[in-house]
Design a protein around this motif. Structure first.
Motif, PDB file in Angstrom:
ATOM      1  N   ALA A 263       0.194  -8.899 -12.978  1.00  0.00           N
ATOM      2  CA  ALA A 263       2.001  -8.706 -13.284  1.00  0.00           C
ATOM      3  C   ALA A 263       2.092  -9.579 -11.494  1.00  0.00           C
ATOM      4  CB  ALA A 263       2.260  -7.688 -12.879  1.00  0.00           C
ATOM      5  N   ARG A 264       0.761  -9.256 -10.978  1.00  0.00           N
ATOM      6  CA  ARG A 264       0.573  -9.890  -9.631  1.00  0.00           C
ATOM      7  C   ARG A 264       1.311 -11.412  -8.947  1.00  0.00           C
ATOM      8  NH1 ARG A 264      -3.495  -5.895  -7.520  1.00  0.00           N
ATOM      9  NH2 ARG A 264      -1.753  -3.996  -8.633  1.00  0.00           N
TER      10      ARG A 264
ATOM     11  N   THR B 160      -3.188  -7.514 -22.593  1.00  0.00           N
ATOM     12  CA  THR B 160      -1.549  -6.957 -23.218  1.00  0.00           C
ATOM     13  C   THR B 160      -1.785  -6.666 -24.636  1.00  0.00           C
ATOM     14  OG1 THR B 160      -0.694  -8.690 -23.160  1.00  0.00           O
ATOM     15  CG2 THR B 160      -0.290  -7.653 -21.341  1.00  0.00           C
TER      16      THR B 160
ATOM     17  N   THR C 170      -4.546 -11.512 -19.483  1.00  0.00           N
ATOM     18  CA  THR C 170      -4.359  -9.904 -19.313  1.00  0.00           C
ATOM     19  C   THR C 170      -4.331  -8.983 -20.529  1.00  0.00           C
ATOM     20  OG1 THR C 170      -3.060 -11.237 -17.358  1.00  0.00           O
ATOM     21  CG2 THR C 170      -2.312  -8.462 -18.370  1.00  0.00           C
TER      22      THR C 170
ATOM     23  N   ARG D 175       8.299  -3.292 -12.679  1.00  0.00           N
ATOM     24  CA  ARG D 175       7.304  -2.145 -11.068  1.00  0.00           C
ATOM     25  C   ARG D 175       8.067  -2.178 -10.090  1.00  0.00           C
ATOM     26  NH1 ARG D 175       3.188   1.138 -14.214  1.00  0.00           N
ATOM     27  NH2 ARG D 175       5.066   2.825 -14.560  1.00  0.00           N
ATOM     28  N   GLN D 176       6.993  -3.395  -9.819  1.00  0.00           N
ATOM     29  CA  GLN D 176       6.457  -3.827  -8.884  1.00  0.00           C
ATOM     30  C   GLN D 176       7.643  -4.211  -7.511  1.00  0.00           C
ATOM     31  OE1 GLN D 176       2.193  -6.080  -8.836  1.00  0.00           O
ATOM     32  NE2 GLN D 176       1.915  -4.756 -10.616  1.00  0.00           N
TER      33      GLN D 176
ATOM     34  N   GLU E  57       5.615  -4.345 -15.498  1.00  0.00           N
ATOM     35  CA  GLU E  57       4.731  -4.260 -13.942  1.00  0.00           C
ATOM     36  C   GLU E  57       5.190  -4.594 -13.051  1.00  0.00           C
ATOM     37  OE1 GLU E  57       2.286  -1.724 -14.111  1.00  0.00           O
ATOM     38  OE2 GLU E  57       2.689  -2.583 -12.026  1.00  0.00           O
TER      39      GLU E  57
ATOM     40  N   ILE F 291      -3.140  -4.692 -16.117  1.00  0.00           N
ATOM     41  CA  ILE F 291      -1.233  -4.806 -16.542  1.00  0.00           C
ATOM     42  C   ILE F 291      -1.119  -5.234 -15.017  1.00  0.00           C
ATOM     43  CG2 ILE F 291       1.054  -4.320 -17.154  1.00  0.00           C
ATOM     44  CD1 ILE F 291      -0.238  -3.794 -19.756  1.00  0.00           C
ATOM     45  N   PRO F 292      -1.085  -4.209 -14.061  1.00  0.00           N
ATOM     46  CA  PRO F 292      -0.709  -4.620 -12.665  1.00  0.00           C
ATOM     47  C   PRO F 292      -1.421  -5.857 -12.055  1.00  0.00           C
ATOM     48  CG  PRO F 292      -1.528  -2.419 -12.881  1.00  0.00           C
ATOM     49  CD  PRO F 292      -2.079  -3.001 -14.435  1.00  0.00           C
TER      50      PRO F 292
ATOM     51  N   ARG G 287       7.838  -3.848 -22.400  1.00  0.00           N
ATOM     52  CA  ARG G 287       6.424  -3.853 -21.936  1.00  0.00           C
ATOM     53  C   ARG G 287       5.610  -4.753 -21.580  1.00  0.00           C
ATOM     54  NH1 ARG G 287       4.349  -5.958 -26.930  1.00  0.00           N
ATOM     55  NH2 ARG G 287       5.690  -6.567 -28.166  1.00  0.00           N
TER      56      ARG G 287
END
Ligand code: NAP
Length: 248
Positions: free
Chosen positions: A221-222, A206, A204, A24-25, A21, A217-218, A16
């Motif tokens: 994550a960057r 969260t 962020t 995912r990225q 994220e 959140i995206p 989570r």
């Protein structure tokens, strides 16, 4: 599933929040992601969700405070993949309550915080380092926090110079110590292709912040993703947020 030449990344605490994220990225960039977390069901569900998006993600059960579990996970990754290109040490906790003075936070919370945020990172990194050495260009990303910055904490004009952020001394100190570990490991690995960096995701929205924060959140994550995919001319032993170098 990606081909054999795809980079392999392991992200801790990825079921989570920012870790999910980052997973995912990275997968969206063609990386084969090992999505790690301490709860088998949560990790399985998170991995399934990303696989449902067509991403190459495998679940890995890994509690960063469990030495035997860390050894077992490292052995499983070694036997399946033989190397690890990217390790993102993202798992972290904030157990302190806002509103107490630093001296009022009980010692058990210091121990619990350091067990996850520092010792967990050190132990996971040591366990996976032999596999990272086998990668062509290993990357280790330690998800720190601006609250680990002593310069920021001691600057009266900073947002951290406040009752709210001074009430998380164990969390902040664990991230300061994580920054120090980052510098030490980067020094040890300075003559290898491996880069070791600390990142601040940004404040962020969260669960850790009860949904409060400046970034979604995206976006949070960057920075971690960018440092995980760093080119060979990128820095090592640095502490950054969105391309900006932070004060230690
Ligand atoms: P979060 O939503 O609370 O997620 C934390 C993740 O860490 C969860 O997946 C949690 O797993 C996992 N975790 C906790 N203890 C673990 C353990 N012993 N072993 C394995 N996984 C464990 O927090 P977040 O905001 O995404 O934070 C991610 C990282 O960013 C942390 O290191 C945090 O300190 C850092 N950070 C966050 C912010 C922010 O504004 N959010 C700012 C600066 C830095 P469970 O689901 O099993 O609990």
């Amino acid at each position: 599933m990606s081909g054999q030449s795809a980079k392999i990344a392991l992200v801790t605490g990825a079921n989570r929040g920012i870790g999910f994220e980052i997973a995912r990225q990275l997968a969206e960039q063609g990386v084969q992601v090992l999505l790690a977390g301490r709860n088998a069901e949560a990790v399985g569900e998170a991995a399934l969700r990303l696989r449902g998006e067509g991403l190459a993600v495998e679940p890995v059960v890994l509690d960063v405070t469990d030495s035997a579990g860390i050894r077992a996970a490292a052995a499983a990754v070694e036997s399946r993949y033989g190397r690890l290109d990217i390790l993102v040490n993202n798992a972290g906790i904030r157990v302190e309550e806002y509103g107490r003075q630093p001296s009022e936070q009980p010692l058990h919370q210091w121990r619990e915080t350091f067990d996850t945020n520092l010792f967990g990172v050190v132990e996971v990194t040591i366990a996976f380092l032999p596999m990272i050495r086998k990668a062509a260009a290993g990357r280790i990303v330690n998800v720190s926090s601006l609250l680990g910055s002593l310069g920021t904490h001691s600057d009266p004009s900073s947002y951290a110079y406040s009752d709210m952020f001074k009430s998380l001394p164990a969390y902040s100190a664990s991230k300061s110590a994580l920054n120090s570990w980052t510098v030490h490991l980067a020094y040890e690995l300075r003559d290898t292709p491996i880069k070791v960096n600390a990142v601040h995701p940004g404040y962020t929205r969260t669960d850790m912040n009860d949904g409060e924060g400046q970034l979604d959140i995206p976006e949070g994550a960057r920075t971690g993703v960018r440092m995980a995919l760093l080119d060979s001319d990128g820095p090592t032993g640095s502490y950054v947020h969105q391309g900006e170098v932070l004060p230690w």
